[in-house]
Design an enzyme around this catalytic site. Structure first.
Site, PDB file in Angstrom:
ATOM      1  CD  GLU B  81      -2.072  22.916  -0.101  1.00  0.00           C
ATOM      2  OE1 GLU B  81      -2.377  22.632   0.990  1.00  0.00           O
ATOM      3  OE2 GLU B  81      -1.780  21.924  -0.930  1.00  0.00           O
ATOM      4  CG  HIS B 150      -8.340  16.233  -7.789  1.00  0.00           C
ATOM      5  ND1 HIS B 150      -8.720  15.486  -6.835  1.00  0.00           N
ATOM      6  CD2 HIS B 150      -7.154  16.239  -7.561  1.00  0.00           C
ATOM      7  CE1 HIS B 150      -8.235  15.181  -5.847  1.00  0.00           C
ATOM      8  NE2 HIS B 150      -6.939  15.747  -6.162  1.00  0.00           N
TER       9      HIS B 150
END
Ligand SMILES: Cc1ncc(C[n+]2csc(CCOP(=O)(O)OP(=O)(O)O)c2C)c(N)n1
Ligand SMILES: [Mg+2]
Lengths: 356, 347
Positions: B81, B150
């Site tokens: 990322e 998450h």
């Protein structure tokens, strides 16, 4: 897993490639270096010497201005690394992309940017290249495709990767030069970017300016291998070492690297061995380096090397050298005056450039 | 600083440009349409992210796009990322208009340096020379029992930084109109979708649809209390409006749609009418988006308030796995009803 031999461990770290006192004697040049010398010619070498002298003098003046409190914040000097920046950037085209770290004065000047707006940036003036919003670490030039000086170690590497992506996307044959330090090599950003550049065959040239230290930490204490080009292997990338104190070598390497990558885009890792003559930043006395070590590199001073070469070639006599140097010093003085006399940015413009 | 707040639509002259027929579609389809239309329109737009191509997107938002545009413009990235977000910044600085997809915004944290130090600040640091026209999009917010790592609501974090815009649609039509505008915006835009809303359907105007950033929308008019909620919480409350009427509470439900720039004027106008406000978000309370909205409202209409502004947020703990604990952590309709009653002093 067998660790490849550390060639450098035995040889020690010698930026002079065994040529001794830093005097580059034409007779002692390799064939390759002689070719490069011919290619550059008198004009080419003189221009590069001028730029190197400009960087050195610009930074000496900025050091003084810092002591006079005309410049604030961090000031990371490039002195000692001039052959690297000037050699490599003199070998690329005007549409190629360049990005670097906070140690960006040399890169900016080597790209041919005028010293006035750069000095004004250091002085935090509206006439600065980044309008006083960036300072020493954040020179940028849209005109030169210079994507900036960046303050987070390794943070500029993915930006340079993006420029290489654009080059490939548009298939216009540009390359992207990504300068960073030996310390930055250990950032994940490099390793992620190196993998992607290789995977997608992007024309990204990763240049480690290995000046042996990241702040006070030597490469011996920060890297698992001392031959930094080994890092390229895991990414199936070519890796080459070059003497970063030698203008001819830096030029030749980049000239070839760029030409072949325009035709056939792919990345390259360059380890350029160099040395910074000053501390990490202006506030660092660099007591972690032995005096003999510093002196051994000062004997390799790239400016002396190039001036010596010009003299040996009969391309510059004492008188001409003094004139050239005086001219540059006057230019830098004019830049200081320009910076001094320029207006401060208007606080009413604080919110400018936040959004396009 | 005024730049944090949206210009009035009268000033920008922009209005939803669609007229006529409506098409029913899911949020996922609306987002897909927005990207496809913009990539058809502008060769410089490309999509990059994990699994966006041959996998058709982790949440299938980019379904069919690889086939349509090829691997040059729909780029499957390795799980890096930091590098592919920074690649987006560099590509944007050199003339392209990247859409960077985060499989979920939870993973944007490993690219935080690129988003904050580079995307948000380059225009400023360069004295206006290099703008970064880039959209970073993907699923955000707590999903269902995916536990602490998450379940982030990161909008407050991104909105903190000058230079970024933060957009969070709650309907398919907004998703399409706002994403298209974000792609055309010359700034870095953080566009946070919601995983639990991808499958929700709604009417989307046929044809070109561009919605201005920085314009809140009143979802339902009311007179007793202004409820401000974005993303999934707006959807949840929209579905639960009857519970408020059963309580005899007339709710004015507003969706800011963009966290930054924030349409303070629309929110304040409503509060001047209802004299009461409840701000709801899935993020944590401390330094959350609601804290900023409350501050703006106190500044804009303190004298109009008949009760302190109430906030309903995620509790101050990481989101737990166990379903009952997760529910206890997230804001619920019942809590919002309770807060509305409280600001009405119906205790
Ligand atoms: C991510 C990050 N960590 C730490 C720092 C502080 N810092 C600034 S420069 C530097 C050393 C970097 O060394 P190197 O990459 O070798 O570059 P050089 O300064 O030698 O040119 C450090 C640790 C920083 N700016 N960014
Ligand atoms: Mg170093």
């Amino acid at each position: 897993m067998a660790e490849p031999a550390f060639t450098q461990k035995e040889e020690g770290f010698r930026a002079d490639n065994g040529r001794g006192e830093g005097r580059t004697i034409p007779g002692a040049l390799t064939e390759k270096q002689r070719e490069t010398l011919e290619e550059l010619g008198r004009e080419g070498l003189l221009e590069r010497y001028r730029l190197m002298y400009m960087i050195r003098n610009f930074e000496q003046r900025s050091e003084q201005a810092y002591q006079q409190k005309k410049i604030g914040g961090f000031l990371h000097l490039y002195m000692g690394q001039e052959a690297l920046g000037v050699g490599m950037l003199g070998a690329i085209g005007p549409r190629d992309y360049v990005v670097t770290s906070y140690r960006d004065h040399g890169v900016a000047l080597a790209l041919g940017l005028e010293p006035g707006p750069l000095m004004a940036e250091l002085f935090g003036k509206e006439t600065g290249i980044s309008r006083g919003r960036g300072g020493s670490m954040h020179f940028f030039s849209k005109e030169k495709n210079f994507l900036g000086g960046h303050g987070i170690v390794g943070g500029q590497i993915p930006i340079g990767l993006g420029a290489a992506f654009t080059a490939r996307y548009r298939a216009e044959g540009q390359v992207s030069l990504i300068f960073f330090g030996d310390g930055a090599l250990q950032q994940g950003a490099f390793h992620e970017a190196a993998n992607i550049a290789s995977l997608w065959e992007l024309p990204a040239i990763f240049i480690i300016e290995n000046n042996r230290y990241g702040m006070g930490t030597s490469v011996e204490r920060s890297s698992s291998v001392q031959d930094l080009t080994l890092k390229a292997r895991g990414y199936n990338m070519e890796g080459v070492q070059v003497d970063g104190m030698n203008l001819l070598d830096c030029h030749a390497l980049m000239k070839e690297a760029v030409a072949s990558r325009r035709q056939n885009p792919r990345p390259l890792l360059v380890e350029a061995r160099t040395y910074r003559f000053r501390g990490h930043s202006i506030s660092d006395p660099a007591t972690y380096r032995a005096r003999e070590e510093v002196e051994s590199y000062q004997r390799l001073d790239p400016l002396r090397q190039v001036r010596g070469l010009l003299e040996e070639m009969g391309w510059l006599n004492e008188q001409e050298a003094r004139e050239l140097e005086k001219k540059v010093r006057d230019e830098v003085l004019a830049a200081v005056r320009f910076a001094d006399e320029s207006p401060l940015p208007d606080p009413a413009g604080l919110g400018r450039y936040v959004y396009a | 600083m005024e730049t944090n707040h949206a210009p009035r639509p009268e000033e920008t002259g922009s209005r939803p440009s669609a007229v006529g027929a409506m098409v029913e579609m899911t949020m996922r389809e609306a987002l897909n349409q927005a990207m496809v239309e913009e990539m058809e329109r502008d060769e410089n737009v490309f999509l990059i992210g994990e699994e966006v191509g041959s996998y058709n997107g982790a949440y299938k938002v980019s379904q069919g796009m690889l086939e349509r545009f090829g691997s040059r413009r729909v780029v499957d990235a390795p799980i890096s990322e930091n590098a592919f977000t920074g690649l987006g910044v560099g590509a944007a600085m050199t003339g392209l208009r990247p859409i960077v997809e985060f499989m979920s915004f939870n993973f944007s944290l490993v690219a935080f340096d690129q988003i904050i130090s580079n995307a948000a600040k380059t225009l400023y640091m360069s004295g206006g020379q290099f703008n970064v026209p880039m959209v970073m999009r993907g699923a955000g917010g707590p999903a269902a029992q995916v536990a602490a790592q998450h379940s982030h609501s990161l909008e407050g974090l991104f909105a903190h930084f000058p230079g970024l815009k933060v957009v969070m649609p709650s309907t398919p039509a907004d998703a399409k109109g706002l994403l298209k505008t974000s792609i055309r915006d010359d700034n870095p835009v953080v566009f946070i979708e919601n995983e639990l809303l991808y499958g929700v359907s709604g009417p989307v105007p046929a044809g070109e649809l561009l919605l201005p950033l920085g314009q809140a929308v009143i979802r339902s008019e009311g007179s007793d209390v202004t409820i401000i909620a974005h993303s999934r919480m707006n959807h949840v409350l929209r579905m639960a409006l009857e519970e408020f009427s059963r309580e005899g509470i007339s709710v004015e439900l507003i969706d800011p749609r963009t966290i930054k720039p924030l349409d303070v004027e629309t929110l304040a106008r409503s509060v001047r009418k209802t004299h009461r406000a409840v701000i709801v978000e899935e993020g944590h309370r401390f330094a959350g988006v609601g804290a900023q909205i409350a501050d703006d409202l106190y500044t804009a209409c303190f004298d109009y308030l008949d009760a302190p502004i109430a906030r309903v947020t995620h509790t101050e703990n990481p989101t737990p796995y166990a379903s009952n604990l997760e529910q206890a952590s997230l804001p619920s309709v019942a809590e919002v009803v309770k807060a509305a009653r409280a600001v009405l002093y119906r205790g």
